[in-house]
Design a protein around this motif. Sequence first.
Motif, PDB file in Angstrom:
ATOM      1  N   PRO A 277       3.365   2.071  -3.582  1.00 30.30           N
ATOM      2  CA  PRO A 277       3.494   1.784  -2.147  1.00 30.30           C
ATOM      3  C   PRO A 277       2.236   2.095  -1.357  1.00 30.30           C
ATOM      4  O   PRO A 277       2.058   1.563  -0.263  1.00 30.30           O
ATOM      5  N   MET A 278       1.340   2.956  -1.864  1.00 32.27           N
ATOM      6  CA  MET A 278       0.129   3.322  -1.146  1.00 32.27           C
ATOM      7  C   MET A 278      -1.077   2.498  -1.582  1.00 32.27           C
ATOM      8  O   MET A 278      -2.191   2.756  -1.121  1.00 32.27           O
ATOM      9  N   ARG A 279      -0.893   1.520  -2.418  1.00 31.33           N
ATOM     10  CA  ARG A 279      -2.012   0.703  -2.897  1.00 31.33           C
ATOM     11  C   ARG A 279      -2.102  -0.572  -2.073  1.00 31.33           C
ATOM     12  O   ARG A 279      -1.102  -1.236  -1.819  1.00 31.33           O
ATOM     13  N   CYS A 280      -3.324  -0.920  -1.676  1.00 29.67           N
ATOM     14  CA  CYS A 280      -3.560  -2.158  -0.942  1.00 29.67           C
ATOM     15  C   CYS A 280      -3.743  -3.287  -1.946  1.00 29.67           C
ATOM     16  O   CYS A 280      -4.684  -3.278  -2.759  1.00 29.67           O
ATOM     17  N   SER A 281      -2.848  -4.271  -1.890  1.00 30.54           N
ATOM     18  CA  SER A 281      -2.884  -5.362  -2.870  1.00 30.54           C
ATOM     19  C   SER A 281      -3.941  -6.414  -2.548  1.00 30.54           C
ATOM     20  O   SER A 281      -4.375  -7.156  -3.441  1.00 30.54           O
ATOM     21  N   VAL A 282      -4.384  -6.467  -1.295  1.00 29.00           N
ATOM     22  CA  VAL A 282      -5.378  -7.473  -0.910  1.00 29.00           C
ATOM     23  C   VAL A 282      -6.712  -7.128  -1.546  1.00 29.00           C
ATOM     24  O   VAL A 282      -7.259  -6.047  -1.346  1.00 29.00           O
ATOM     25  N   GLY A 283      -7.226  -8.051  -2.344  1.00 29.72           N
ATOM     26  CA  GLY A 283      -8.482  -7.851  -3.051  1.00 29.72           C
ATOM     27  C   GLY A 283      -8.309  -7.128  -4.380  1.00 29.72           C
ATOM     28  O   GLY A 283      -9.295  -7.005  -5.130  1.00 29.72           O
ATOM     29  N   TYR A 284      -7.108  -6.628  -4.672  1.00 29.61           N
ATOM     30  CA  TYR A 284      -6.906  -5.856  -5.905  1.00 29.61           C
ATOM     31  C   TYR A 284      -6.286  -6.715  -7.008  1.00 29.61           C
ATOM     32  O   TYR A 284      -6.810  -6.744  -8.129  1.00 29.61           O
ATOM     33  N   HIS A 285      -5.206  -7.417  -6.711  1.00 31.73           N
ATOM     34  CA  HIS A 285      -4.535  -8.248  -7.714  1.00 31.73           C
ATOM     35  C   HIS A 285      -5.212  -9.621  -7.801  1.00 31.73           C
ATOM     36  O   HIS A 285      -5.855 -10.070  -6.847  1.00 31.73           O
ATOM     37  N   PRO A 286      -5.080 -10.311  -8.932  1.00 30.99           N
ATOM     38  CA  PRO A 286      -5.808 -11.586  -9.117  1.00 30.99           C
ATOM     39  C   PRO A 286      -5.485 -12.641  -8.066  1.00 30.99           C
ATOM     40  O   PRO A 286      -6.399 -13.272  -7.507  1.00 30.99           O
ATOM     41  N   LEU A 287      -4.197 -12.874  -7.800  1.00 33.52           N
ATOM     42  CA  LEU A 287      -3.819 -13.889  -6.819  1.00 33.52           C
ATOM     43  C   LEU A 287      -3.983 -13.402  -5.382  1.00 33.52           C
ATOM     44  O   LEU A 287      -3.757 -14.184  -4.442  1.00 33.52           O
ATOM     45  N   HIS A 288      -4.384 -12.129  -5.194  1.00 34.85           N
ATOM     46  CA  HIS A 288      -4.667 -11.590  -3.866  1.00 34.85           C
ATOM     47  C   HIS A 288      -6.159 -11.285  -3.701  1.00 34.85           C
ATOM     48  O   HIS A 288      -6.544 -10.666  -2.693  1.00 34.85           O
ATOM     49  N   SER A 289      -6.963 -11.703  -4.631  1.00 38.17           N
ATOM     50  CA  SER A 289      -8.380 -11.339  -4.615  1.00 38.17           C
ATOM     51  C   SER A 289      -9.139 -12.157  -3.573  1.00 38.17           C
ATOM     52  O   SER A 289      -8.666 -13.181  -3.064  1.00 38.17           O
ATOM     53  N   PHE A 290     -10.353 -11.698  -3.257  1.00 41.82           N
ATOM     54  CA  PHE A 290     -11.179 -12.390  -2.274  1.00 41.82           C
ATOM     55  C   PHE A 290     -11.748 -13.696  -2.828  1.00 41.82           C
ATOM     56  O   PHE A 290     -12.223 -14.537  -2.050  1.00 41.82           O
ATOM     57  N   TYR A 291     -11.698 -13.898  -4.131  1.00 37.65           N
ATOM     58  CA  TYR A 291     -12.280 -15.110  -4.724  1.00 37.65           C
ATOM     59  C   TYR A 291     -11.364 -16.316  -4.570  1.00 37.65           C
ATOM     60  O   TYR A 291     -11.835 -17.465  -4.554  1.00 37.65           O
ATOM     61  N   VAL A 292     -10.049 -16.078  -4.484  1.00 35.44           N
ATOM     62  CA  VAL A 292      -9.100 -17.201  -4.384  1.00 35.44           C
ATOM     63  C   VAL A 292      -8.772 -17.539  -2.929  1.00 35.44           C
ATOM     64  O   VAL A 292      -8.165 -18.581  -2.672  1.00 35.44           O
ATOM     65  N   ILE A 293      -9.166 -16.676  -2.007  1.00 35.60           N
ATOM     66  CA  ILE A 293      -8.863 -16.965  -0.600  1.00 35.60           C
ATOM     67  C   ILE A 293      -9.556 -18.261  -0.145  1.00 35.60           C
ATOM     68  O   ILE A 293      -8.937 -19.080   0.564  1.00 35.60           O
TER      69      ILE A 293
ATOM     70  N   LEU B 273      -0.876 -13.194   2.608  1.00 36.53           N
ATOM     71  CA  LEU B 273      -2.018 -12.282   2.589  1.00 36.53           C
ATOM     72  C   LEU B 273      -2.166 -11.542   3.920  1.00 36.53           C
ATOM     73  O   LEU B 273      -2.553 -10.367   3.952  1.00 36.53           O
ATOM     74  N   VAL B 274      -1.861 -12.238   5.034  1.00 37.70           N
ATOM     75  CA  VAL B 274      -1.915 -11.572   6.341  1.00 37.70           C
ATOM     76  C   VAL B 274      -0.873 -10.455   6.412  1.00 37.70           C
ATOM     77  O   VAL B 274      -1.148  -9.349   6.918  1.00 37.70           O
ATOM     78  N   THR B 275       0.309 -10.712   5.900  1.00 40.24           N
ATOM     79  CA  THR B 275       1.369  -9.692   5.901  1.00 40.24           C
ATOM     80  C   THR B 275       0.965  -8.490   5.056  1.00 40.24           C
ATOM     81  O   THR B 275       1.166  -7.337   5.458  1.00 40.24           O
ATOM     82  N   ASP B 276       0.383  -8.735   3.885  1.00 37.82           N
ATOM     83  CA  ASP B 276      -0.064  -7.621   3.048  1.00 37.82           C
ATOM     84  C   ASP B 276      -1.209  -6.846   3.697  1.00 37.82           C
ATOM     85  O   ASP B 276      -1.316  -5.622   3.525  1.00 37.82           O
ATOM     86  N   THR B 277      -2.061  -7.540   4.453  1.00 44.04           N
ATOM     87  CA  THR B 277      -3.153  -6.849   5.144  1.00 44.04           C
ATOM     88  C   THR B 277      -2.616  -5.929   6.228  1.00 44.04           C
ATOM     89  O   THR B 277      -3.116  -4.801   6.423  1.00 44.04           O
ATOM     90  N   VAL B 278      -1.594  -6.385   6.955  1.00 47.56           N
ATOM     91  CA  VAL B 278      -0.953  -5.524   7.962  1.00 47.56           C
ATOM     92  C   VAL B 278      -0.381  -4.274   7.311  1.00 47.56           C
ATOM     93  O   VAL B 278      -0.522  -3.149   7.825  1.00 47.56           O
ATOM     94  N   ASP B 279       0.238  -4.443   6.155  1.00 50.67           N
ATOM     95  CA  ASP B 279       0.805  -3.290   5.447  1.00 50.67           C
ATOM     96  C   ASP B 279      -0.298  -2.345   4.972  1.00 50.67           C
ATOM     97  O   ASP B 279      -0.113  -1.115   4.989  1.00 50.67           O
ATOM     98  N   CYS B 280      -1.434  -2.912   4.554  1.00 45.98           N
ATOM     99  CA  CYS B 280      -2.550  -2.058   4.123  1.00 45.98           C
ATOM    100  C   CYS B 280      -3.073  -1.199   5.264  1.00 45.98           C
ATOM    101  O   CYS B 280      -3.286   0.016   5.103  1.00 45.98           O
ATOM    102  N   PHE B 281      -3.280  -1.807   6.432  1.00 48.62           N
ATOM    103  CA  PHE B 281      -3.799  -1.038   7.555  1.00 48.62           C
ATOM    104  C   PHE B 281      -2.770  -0.011   8.050  1.00 48.62           C
ATOM    105  O   PHE B 281      -3.151   1.025   8.603  1.00 48.62           O
TER     106      PHE B 281
END
Length: 259
Positions: free
Chosen positions: A180-196, A219-227
């Motif tokens: 729950p404390m891990r930011c998935s944006v940029g970490y997982h393959p389908l959430h990485s910065f290369y596929v955006i 991805l926007v929803t996951d970014t809100v959760d990360c912040f």
Amino acid sequence: MLPLPVFVFIRYIAAGLVLALAGCRSSAVVPRFAPAAGGYHPRPVQRFDTATAGAAHQFPTALQRRVKADVPLQAPDTLEFPTQEKRERASQLNGSSPKATIGDTASSSTRPMAPGAKQPPAPTKFLSAQSLVHYGLHFLFPVVLALVFFPAVWQTAYLIMLATMLMDLDHLLAKPIFDPMRCSVGYHPLHSFYVIPVYVLLLLLPATQIIAVGVLFHLVTDTVDCFWNFSHCHECYVNSRLYALRNGVRKLLGRKVDD
């Protein structure tokens, strides 16, 4: 002068009284004999006045007084209830840690942490405000997007946007799978910065516009959760890929990079 028979009678009476007194005296005196080999003197029987004597336990015998004198007196608390200081001293001498007691739980639960030690962040609860906002954006807000951007086929668009949740299957490649404390944006393959950039290009094709809107909003929803996590866990922010991306952009712009 008394006649002879009366004098003889008085003499006999006096002699009888002397003999009677001597016999009474001899019966009252206990004879004393020399101690024989292996013999012992019987102890005199203790006599008490029944008018003033109390209970039998108030008059201990000589044996009881001797045993009582040999046993040292100890306080009751030292026999059954050793203090905390004595328990710690005994544990230090034995080389073992003191066992936990009922009285120690209160002090151990409020024991202060060592200076400089970081307390681990509490895990996110399912019914917390953060979880309600996160899953509300995932499952409820796509209805608004479907009605705004695809009103003619909003029901189909909503189902397609829900289907884009399958991109979370890339969590199976991570260890642990769920953190729950891990930011998935940029970490997982389908959430990485290369596929955006690929998701952005899908917006240009009419056939893939609904899918592109779904994955980008995911991805926007996951970014809100990360912040949200970063607001109470600075270490999570430093270890995230968003922090690395920020430093990379600042480096390209020639600005100071945070250590």
